[in-house]
Design a protein around this motif. Structure first.
Motif, PDB file in Angstrom:
ATOM      1  N   ALA A  56      56.958 -17.036 -17.113  1.00 24.88           N
ATOM      2  CA  ALA A  56      55.920 -16.018 -17.327  1.00 24.88           C
ATOM      3  C   ALA A  56      56.027 -15.367 -18.701  1.00 24.88           C
ATOM      4  CB  ALA A  56      55.994 -14.939 -16.244  1.00 24.88           C
ATOM      5  N   PRO A  73      55.834 -14.868 -22.668  1.00 32.86           N
ATOM      6  CA  PRO A  73      54.877 -15.393 -23.667  1.00 32.86           C
ATOM      7  C   PRO A  73      55.578 -16.225 -24.733  1.00 32.86           C
ATOM      8  CG  PRO A  73      55.311 -13.078 -24.073  1.00 32.86           C
ATOM      9  CD  PRO A  73      56.058 -13.413 -22.818  1.00 32.86           C
ATOM     10  N   ARG A  84      52.323 -21.314 -22.179  1.00 32.18           N
ATOM     11  CA  ARG A  84      52.718 -20.014 -22.720  1.00 32.18           C
ATOM     12  C   ARG A  84      52.244 -18.969 -21.706  1.00 32.18           C
ATOM     13  NH1 ARG A  84      49.829 -17.500 -27.843  1.00 32.18           N
ATOM     14  NH2 ARG A  84      50.876 -19.141 -29.060  1.00 32.18           N
ATOM     15  N   ALA A  85      53.177 -18.534 -20.861  1.00 26.50           N
ATOM     16  CA  ALA A  85      52.854 -17.578 -19.787  1.00 26.50           C
ATOM     17  C   ALA A  85      51.673 -18.133 -18.978  1.00 26.50           C
ATOM     18  CB  ALA A  85      52.599 -16.192 -20.342  1.00 26.50           C
ATOM     19  N   ASP A  86      50.549 -17.423 -18.949  1.00 22.13           N
ATOM     20  CA  ASP A  86      49.418 -17.859 -18.140  1.00 22.13           C
ATOM     21  C   ASP A  86      48.566 -18.907 -18.837  1.00 22.13           C
ATOM     22  OD1 ASP A  86      48.488 -14.840 -16.265  1.00 22.13           O
ATOM     23  OD2 ASP A  86      50.047 -16.351 -16.017  1.00 22.13           O
TER      24      ASP A  86
END
Lengths: 180, 280
Positions: free
Chosen positions: B100, B102, B130-132
């Motif tokens: 999660a 970044p 990259r995270a979401d």
């Protein structure tokens, strides 16, 4: 693997859940009261999913559903007591959350970094007050007893701290590009 | 009443007063921050309350939390050693949290079909996460495609370079013409999936390309889950998934196993996670 509409819905809701909860928490006194609203919102959203325009962002649509659920609650004498504000005020609160939607970061933690920073800027006793009220869920009378002060003084202090946090968050959001 | 007094009355005492138009903007602003605070602390409590297997074995006569803390300390000193394996639940949670962050990460995935793990018609797949945000490069008989997503939306960049928003009809097409499991191999979604509905077990400590990792296994508790089994090697120092084998059992289709391996954490432009970056 079949990706059903339900699984897509679950993924979208998971991404928006913290923002939706925060929005509903702004309309009630306690987090527990927001949970019923949250569950009803998800049920209503699932039933209305065929009316969701997939070219539009999901979070504002979900918030709109939540507003409708809250509006229904305001019509019920029993449920109205749980809510602290009227529809017009809730709509304006929604505008603040729309500003968070517009911040180009990925996670809810990043979107609300302004609040985290503002909490960090509070003086020690102010931060303690926020922790007792929000982390520990204590009423003003209990806080007053704990700190050896008058309940009315605690209420006033809490009002000032909320105002201070609101101004601080407003300032940071304006510079972060979440301007209204 | 001032807006602050109105909000104070709403939240800290008694009946919620009516809000006049002149005060509404400030009242809304205070309530907005109140909502953020309530959620923030409620989330922190929820995260802190995730049970661990060791707590569930406390004897009932340990009544006070202080006594429990003492017992934990003694137990740790006497019985636990520095090389004890972490719980699978904690490992999965940590892996999900790490994914999660970044931070740009690149994984390569090979898809094998059937119990004999024949090489599929798809692959290798390159997952950039990259995270979401994520971007998936797919090589398949129709050509090369990209799938790109963020927390809310997904796009398909087809072999001809056209960008399609991913709607249920597109999902069906991808599943039919490319592979029924290709959309499910996002490692972050897999780790999140494991958090509930799976029997989790820590297997061993192993080295993966010289990096110390904990190997865990997750087996679904009910057959409705499309991910039947996962084995993941999670680096102890960082919580990063170094390798994972994800077994999918798609309905009316052969079993597929995705074998994902971490490649690098090379920094990428924000545009990499947009469909436009991959049009030709």
């Amino acid at each position: 693997m079949e990706i059903s509409a339900r699984e897509v819905f679950d993924i979208l809701v998971r991404e928006c859940s913290r923002g939706l909860r925060a929005f509903l928490c702004s309309a009630v006194r306690r987090a527990e009261d927001a949970e019923d609203l949250y569950q009803e919102t998800l049920v209503a959203a699932w039933k209305s999913l065929d009316r969701y325009d997939r070219s539009r962002p999901f979070a504002p649509w979900l918030r709109g559903i939540a507003m409708n659920v809250a509006s229904d609650w305001m019509k019920s004498a029993a449920r109205r007591r749980v809510l602290v504000c009227d529809e017009e005020t809730l709509a304006q609160i929604g505008n603040h959350f729309s500003r968070l939607d517009g911040i180009a970061v990925d996670t809810w933690e990043e979107k609300t970094s302004a609040l985290r920073d503002c909490l960090g800027e509070l003086a020690g006793d102010e931060r303690e007050l926020v922790d007792l009220r929000y982390r520990d869920g204590m009423a003003c009378e209990s806080i007053a007893a704990r700190l050896g002060k008058q309940a009315e003084a605690i209420r006033k202090r809490l009002q000032r701290v909320r105002a201070q946090l609101a101004m601080c968050v407003e300032g940071k959001l304006a510079t972060a590009g979440g301007a209204p | 009443m001032t807006p602050d007094e109105i909000v104070g009355a709403m939240l800290d005492g008694g009946e919620a007063p009516a809000v006049d138009a002149a005060s509404r903007a400030e009242v809304a602003q205070r309530l907005f921050v109140h909502g953020l605070l309530v959620e923030r602390y409620a989330h922190a409590r929820a995260v802190a309350s995730v049970p661990s297997p060791s707590r569930s074995r406390w004897p009932r006569r340990v009544a006070s939390s202080m006594a429990a803390a003492v017992v934990v300390g003694v137990f740790a000193l006497v019985f636990l050693r520095g090389d004890a394996l972490p719980s699978a639940e904690a490992t999965v949670s940590r892996a999900a949290d790490t994914l999660a962050q970044p931070v740009d990460r690149h994984f390569v995935s090979h898809v094998f079909v059937g119990e004999e793990r024949d090489p599929g018609r798809v692959g290798p797949l390159d997952w950039y996460v990259r995270a979401d945000r994520w971007a998936l490069h797919v090589r398949h008989p129709m050509g090369e495609s990209w799938l790109v997503g963020n927390g809310e939306r997904m796009w398909w960049v087809g072999p001809g370079g056209r960008v399609w928003p991913v709607l249920p009809a597109i999902v069906t097409r991808i599943q039919r013409e490319i592979d029924p499991t290709v959309l499910g191999g996002n490692l972050r979604d897999v780790m999140r999936e494991l958090k509930s509905g799976y029997e989790l077990t820590t297997l061993a400590r192993e080295d993966v390309k010289g990096r110390r990792a904990v190997r865990i296994r997750g087996v679904r508790k009910d057959a409705s889950r499309s991910i039947a089994r996962v084995e993941a090697w999670v680096e102890e120092a960082t919580g990063l998934v170094l390798k994972a084998e994800v077994r999918f059992e798609p309905p009316n289709n052969a079993v597929r196993t995705h074998v994902l391996e971490f490649v690098d954490a090379e920094k990428r432009d924000d545009a990499w996670y947009t469909p436009e970056a991959h049009r030709r």
